[in-house]
Enzyme design. Structure first.
Site, PDB file in Angstrom:
ATOM      1  N   VAL A  15       0.833  -1.206   0.000  1.00 37.33           N
ATOM      2  CA  VAL A  15       0.000   0.000   0.000  1.00 37.33           C
ATOM      3  C   VAL A  15       0.864   1.252   0.000  1.00 37.33           C
ATOM      4  O   VAL A  15       0.617   2.202  -0.752  1.00 37.33           O
ATOM      5  CB  VAL A  15      -0.969   0.007   1.199  1.00 37.33           C
ATOM      6  CG1 VAL A  15      -1.774   1.308   1.218  1.00 37.33           C
ATOM      7  CG2 VAL A  15      -1.910  -1.190   1.131  1.00 37.33           C
ATOM      8  N   ALA A  34      -7.080  18.915  -5.671  1.00 38.63           N
ATOM      9  CA  ALA A  34      -6.804  19.304  -4.287  1.00 38.63           C
ATOM     10  C   ALA A  34      -6.576  20.804  -4.127  1.00 38.63           C
ATOM     11  O   ALA A  34      -6.641  21.337  -3.026  1.00 38.63           O
ATOM     12  CB  ALA A  34      -5.577  18.552  -3.775  1.00 38.63           C
ATOM     13  N   ARG A  46      10.877  -0.851   7.886  1.00 41.09           N
ATOM     14  CA  ARG A  46      11.809  -1.707   8.629  1.00 41.09           C
ATOM     15  C   ARG A  46      13.073  -2.010   7.829  1.00 41.09           C
ATOM     16  O   ARG A  46      14.159  -2.082   8.380  1.00 41.09           O
ATOM     17  CB  ARG A  46      11.111  -3.028   9.003  1.00 41.09           C
ATOM     18  CG  ARG A  46      10.167  -2.886  10.183  1.00 41.09           C
ATOM     19  CD  ARG A  46       9.554  -4.219  10.562  1.00 41.09           C
ATOM     20  NE  ARG A  46       8.727  -4.767   9.499  1.00 41.09           N
ATOM     21  CZ  ARG A  46       8.045  -5.904   9.615  1.00 41.09           C
ATOM     22  NH1 ARG A  46       8.122  -6.612  10.720  1.00 41.09           N
ATOM     23  NH2 ARG A  46       7.297  -6.339   8.604  1.00 41.09           N
ATOM     24  N   GLU A 131     -10.367   6.549   5.799  1.00 46.21           N
ATOM     25  CA  GLU A 131     -11.220   5.951   4.772  1.00 46.21           C
ATOM     26  C   GLU A 131     -10.750   4.562   4.373  1.00 46.21           C
ATOM     27  O   GLU A 131     -11.554   3.640   4.188  1.00 46.21           O
ATOM     28  CB  GLU A 131     -11.262   6.857   3.536  1.00 46.21           C
ATOM     29  CG  GLU A 131     -12.130   6.333   2.406  1.00 46.21           C
ATOM     30  CD  GLU A 131     -13.608   6.300   2.760  1.00 46.21           C
ATOM     31  OE1 GLU A 131     -14.165   5.189   2.831  1.00 46.21           O
ATOM     32  OE2 GLU A 131     -14.199   7.369   2.977  1.00 46.21           O
ATOM     33  N   GLY A 136     -11.360  -1.062   1.887  1.00 47.10           N
ATOM     34  CA  GLY A 136     -10.396  -0.698   0.854  1.00 47.10           C
ATOM     35  C   GLY A 136     -10.751   0.562   0.095  1.00 47.10           C
ATOM     36  O   GLY A 136     -10.863   1.649   0.660  1.00 47.10           O
ATOM     37  N   GLY A 189      -2.252 -16.147  -2.264  1.00 49.40           N
ATOM     38  CA  GLY A 189      -1.999 -14.893  -1.578  1.00 49.40           C
ATOM     39  C   GLY A 189      -3.246 -14.149  -1.148  1.00 49.40           C
ATOM     40  O   GLY A 189      -3.163 -13.013  -0.681  1.00 49.40           O
ATOM     41  N   GLU A 192      -3.760 -14.988   4.561  1.00 46.03           N
ATOM     42  CA  GLU A 192      -2.476 -14.991   5.257  1.00 46.03           C
ATOM     43  C   GLU A 192      -2.107 -16.410   5.685  1.00 46.03           C
ATOM     44  O   GLU A 192      -2.952 -17.311   5.754  1.00 46.03           O
ATOM     45  CB  GLU A 192      -2.563 -14.100   6.505  1.00 46.03           C
ATOM     46  CG  GLU A 192      -2.923 -12.657   6.218  1.00 46.03           C
ATOM     47  CD  GLU A 192      -1.802 -11.879   5.550  1.00 46.03           C
ATOM     48  OE1 GLU A 192      -0.639 -12.351   5.598  1.00 46.03           O
ATOM     49  OE2 GLU A 192      -2.081 -10.821   4.973  1.00 46.03           O
ATOM     50  N   LYS A 207     -13.977  -3.429  11.224  1.00 50.68           N
ATOM     51  CA  LYS A 207     -14.610  -2.516  10.267  1.00 50.68           C
ATOM     52  C   LYS A 207     -16.025  -2.157  10.699  1.00 50.68           C
ATOM     53  O   LYS A 207     -16.448  -0.998  10.604  1.00 50.68           O
ATOM     54  CB  LYS A 207     -14.620  -3.159   8.879  1.00 50.68           C
ATOM     55  CG  LYS A 207     -13.230  -3.464   8.330  1.00 50.68           C
ATOM     56  CD  LYS A 207     -13.305  -4.323   7.080  1.00 50.68           C
ATOM     57  CE  LYS A 207     -11.921  -4.736   6.614  1.00 50.68           C
ATOM     58  NZ  LYS A 207     -11.975  -5.666   5.467  1.00 50.68           N
ATOM     59  N   GLY A 304      -6.046  -4.576  -1.537  1.00 54.27           N
ATOM     60  CA  GLY A 304      -5.138  -4.440  -2.679  1.00 54.27           C
ATOM     61  C   GLY A 304      -4.463  -3.088  -2.674  1.00 54.27           C
ATOM     62  O   GLY A 304      -4.978  -2.113  -2.136  1.00 54.27           O
TER      63      GLY A 304
END
Length: 430
Positions: A15, A34, A46, A131, A136, A189, A192, A207, A304
């Site tokens: 993401v 914007a 990391r 959001e 998603g 995939g 998990e 959620k 995604g």
């Protein structure tokens, strides 16, 4: 144009990298919408050496994620680390303490700590946006908080976990059992290595608790969500549901009932005529019912890099425009503290599946337990014996109080004829 909105990003997974790619690809369009450019100025993750297929050399790298809030010359801190506590929460608190707006896709953190963070944001006069934390790329938070703001919401519910929906859809189309389809989802995939948060309903409950607070003007109450998952759904349940005119979906549902706030995540039998029955694959969908607008239906990709990055950048555009607003649609000072609604007298229809010994008198025992508990049976189906000599019995009840079904199952649980725990699924009403 005015000065750019400067953004610092913590977390450069799919993401985080997707956000950078989106800003690179649609930067000019976003700036026009914007009213000013949106620029990433600092990042942290990391592993600094990992190839993320984006050019990070143009951004300041800060090793300590929490320090990002202070050391980055940024207006907004974007958190994409994940986790309810730890680094993500420390960064959120540091950013808001530094009077910097904060954007996150972290549903677990918002579900558990959103009220505290909203208080801090409102006190600091900055934005808290999330959001991307729910469904998603579907703009359901904005839809409830802004588009439906003039309405009293009667009910909000939906299919809120793509992993579960992928598994159930595959079981429908291919006839496989849960464990087989889960293994396939993991190999592709979609699930998990440890899928517990998804298949046990916790992700959807995070959620739902966020949407409940926005929809009903209540303090977030994740601990009050009744949570059930799909790991006990078998192929026979899918087949029975189809024969009866239903599809099984993991549904999160919330509504006020006069005695408190009802929140539940559980597998439901959804009528084929309902749009949620046709939500397939990893898609998410949320329904909100307003007293003036009627039924609103939000559907789209629930996860995604692209859809989630889209939701994140939409929040950044709002901030660039100066559109803050209270995170939960109304100031935290007026959010009501609602008790959890009791469910015993809640009325509805139910599907119950029992695995029992294949011998004379078992059906009579089941019918007697249902009768004694005040459960009216609409339909009862018995399927052929399995390899171990047991049979499946599926029951659909007429509408009645939930406590009656619970009492019947409690009585049957003591029977030596019962070969495994019953499966109880609610039937979604109109």
């Amino acid at each position: 144009m005015t000065e750019p909105l400067r953004v610092a990003i913590a977390g450069l997974g799919t993401v985080g990298a997707g956000v950078i790619r989106l800003l690179d690809t649609n930067g000019e369009l976003i700036a026009r919408r914007a009213g000013r450019p949106i620029e990433v100025v600092a990042v942290t993750a990391r592993d600094r050496s990992k190839d993320r297929d984006v050019d990070l050399s143009r951004f300041k790298w800060i090793d300590d994620p929490t320090a990002l809030a202070v050391e980055a010359d940024a207006d907004v801190v974007l958190e994409l680390v994940g986790g309810a506590d730890g680094t993500a929460l420390a960064l959120a608190r540091a950013a808001l303490d530094a009077k910097k707006s904060f954007v996150t896709a972290n549903k677990a953190m918002i579900a558990h700590h959103g009220f505290e963070l909203a208080q801090a944001a409102e006190s600091a006069g900055v934005a808290l946006k999330f959001e991307a934390a729910v469904a998603g790329g579907i703009p359901v938070v904005k839809g409830l908080r802004e588009g439906a703001a003039a309405n009293a919401i009667d009910r909000v519910y939906g299919v809120m976990n793509g992993t579960c929906n992928f598994i159930l859809s595959k079981m429908e189309s291919e006839g496989g059992d849960f464990s087989e389809v889960l293994a396939e989802a993991q190999a592709k995939g979609f699930a998990e290595a440890d899928p517990s948060f998804d298949i046990d309903g916790v992700d959807a409950a995070h959620k739902l608790s966020i949407l409940s607070s926005i929809a009903f003007g209540t303090q977030p109450a994740f601990d009050d969500v009744a949570i059930g998952g799909i790991r006990d759904v078998v192929a026979a349940d899918i087949a029975e549901a189809a024969a009866l005119g239903y599809r099984i979906r993991l549904v999160g549902i919330a509504e006020e009932d006069g005695e408190g706030l009802f929140q539940r995540v559980h597998p439901y039998l959804v009528p084929m005529a309902h749009p949620l029955a046709h939500v397939s694959g990893s898609t998410n969908a949320v329904v909100a019912e307003g007293n003036f607008v009627g039924r609103l239906f939000f559907e789209g990709a629930g996860a995604g890099d692209g859809p989630t990055a889209s939701a994140v950048v939409a929040d950044l555009i709002d901030i660039a425009r100066g559109e803050f607003g209270p995170p939960y649609a109304m100031p935290v000072t007026v959010l009501a503290k609602q008790p959890p609604a009791p469910t015993g007298e809640r009325r509805g229809r139910a599907y119950v599946r029992l695995t029992v010994a294949d011998k004379v008198g078992v059906l009579a025992e089941i019918a007697a337990a249902m009768r004694d508990a005040g459960v009216s049976i609409e339909a009862l189906m018995q399927r052929g014996a399995m390899a171990d000599g047991s049979v499946l019995v599926a029951i659909v009840t007429h509408e009645g109080p939930e406590r009656c079904v619970a009492q019947a199952l409690e009585k049957l649980s003591a029977s030596s004829n019962l070969k495994g725990a019953p499966m109880w699924m609610h039937i979604l009403g109109d």
